[in-house]
Scaffold this active site. Structure first.
Site, mmCIF file in Angstrom:
data_model
loop_
_atom_site.group_PDB
_atom_site.id
_atom_site.type_symbol
_atom_site.label_atom_id
_atom_site.label_comp_id
_atom_site.label_asym_id
_atom_site.label_seq_id
_atom_site.Cartn_x
_atom_site.Cartn_y
_atom_site.Cartn_z
ATOM 1 N N HIS A 79 2.232 -10.987 -1.526
ATOM 2 C CA HIS A 79 1.591 -9.731 -1.389
ATOM 3 C C HIS A 79 1.403 -8.961 -2.926
ATOM 4 O O HIS A 79 2.252 -9.558 -3.810
ATOM 5 C CB HIS A 79 2.517 -8.711 -0.431
ATOM 6 C CG HIS A 79 2.494 -9.000 1.065
ATOM 7 N ND1 HIS A 79 3.243 -8.539 1.838
ATOM 8 C CD2 HIS A 79 1.632 -10.331 1.653
ATOM 9 C CE1 HIS A 79 2.768 -8.908 3.271
ATOM 10 N NE2 HIS A 79 2.080 -10.129 2.953
ATOM 11 N N GLU A 81 2.211 -6.177 -3.923
ATOM 12 C CA GLU A 81 3.806 -5.372 -4.546
ATOM 13 C C GLU A 81 4.420 -6.610 -5.016
ATOM 14 O O GLU A 81 5.121 -6.282 -6.318
ATOM 15 C CB GLU A 81 4.435 -4.731 -3.380
ATOM 16 C CG GLU A 81 3.332 -3.655 -2.775
ATOM 17 C CD GLU A 81 2.952 -4.186 -1.388
ATOM 18 O OE1 GLU A 81 3.109 -3.437 -0.366
ATOM 19 O OE2 GLU A 81 2.199 -5.145 -1.084
ATOM 20 N N CYS A 117 4.727 -4.034 3.681
ATOM 21 C CA CYS A 117 5.703 -4.533 4.685
ATOM 22 C C CYS A 117 7.079 -4.376 4.520
ATOM 23 O O CYS A 117 7.492 -4.069 3.546
ATOM 24 C CB CYS A 117 5.067 -5.928 4.839
ATOM 25 S SG CYS A 117 5.695 -7.029 3.588
ATOM 26 N N CYS A 120 8.230 -6.275 1.324
ATOM 27 C CA CYS A 120 7.834 -5.630 0.268
ATOM 28 C C CYS A 120 8.500 -4.412 -0.104
ATOM 29 O O CYS A 120 9.018 -4.206 -1.283
ATOM 30 C CB CYS A 120 6.330 -5.366 0.149
ATOM 31 S SG CYS A 120 5.155 -6.943 -0.255
#
Length: 162
Positions: A79, A81, A117, A120
């Site tokens: 992801h 992040e 999410c 993250c």
């Protein structure tokens, strides 16, 4: 001539970073900023050296019809992040802000109401980032104090089955 706000300036950069994403479902871009200095950037894509979904022309989660927000362990991508956090030194992230934007890989339009999410969120907390800004459209964004996730986010407890 009116200047763009500082937060929208950084969100514009995060939106541009999202254009590097290799995800076929959603393109995310993230930047970490501290004291008006961009510390790092990240977008969602497969780990270095692995083929991306855009290279393969398919998304495994799409093939399995997995709904948004579920079964991230089956995704090829790291992801945005997480990639931004990986690229930064922790001492530079303490008290920093993370700016994030999600765009459609089909239209390029900003996708509103996105969020980090559960995994993250945990990374952002441990990195010492204090605030997350998430773009909802060209002018509007949400401001999330990371302390709210620490105190009030039940998705982090693992009790909801996320």
């Amino acid at each position: 001539m009116e200047r763009v706000s500082k937060h929208n300036y950084y969100l514009d950069i995060a939106q541009t970073v999202s254009e590097r994403s290799t995800c076929l479902r959603r393109r995310f871009g993230a930047i970490i900023v501290k004291n008006d200095v961009i510390i790092s950037t990240g977008y969602n894509g497969a780990p270095r050296g692995r083929e991306n979904c855009s290279d393969l022309g398919t998304c495994y989660r799409e093939q399995l019809k997995i709904p948004r927000g579920q079964r991230y362990e089956l995704c090829r991508s790291v992801h945005s992040e997480a990639n931004a956090i990986i690229a930064a030194a922790r001492e530079n992230m303490l008290g920093a802000s993370l700016y994030m934007c999600c765009t459609s890989p089909v239209t390029g339009e900003v996708l509103p109401s996105t969020n980090s999410c559960m995994m993250c969120k945990k990374l952002i907390i441990n990195a010492g980032i204090s605030t997350v800004y998430i773009r909802d459209d060209a002018e509007n964004y949400r401001v999330i104090p990371v302390s709210d996730w620490v105190q009030n986010d039940d998705s982090l407890s693992g009790e909801l089955g996320y």
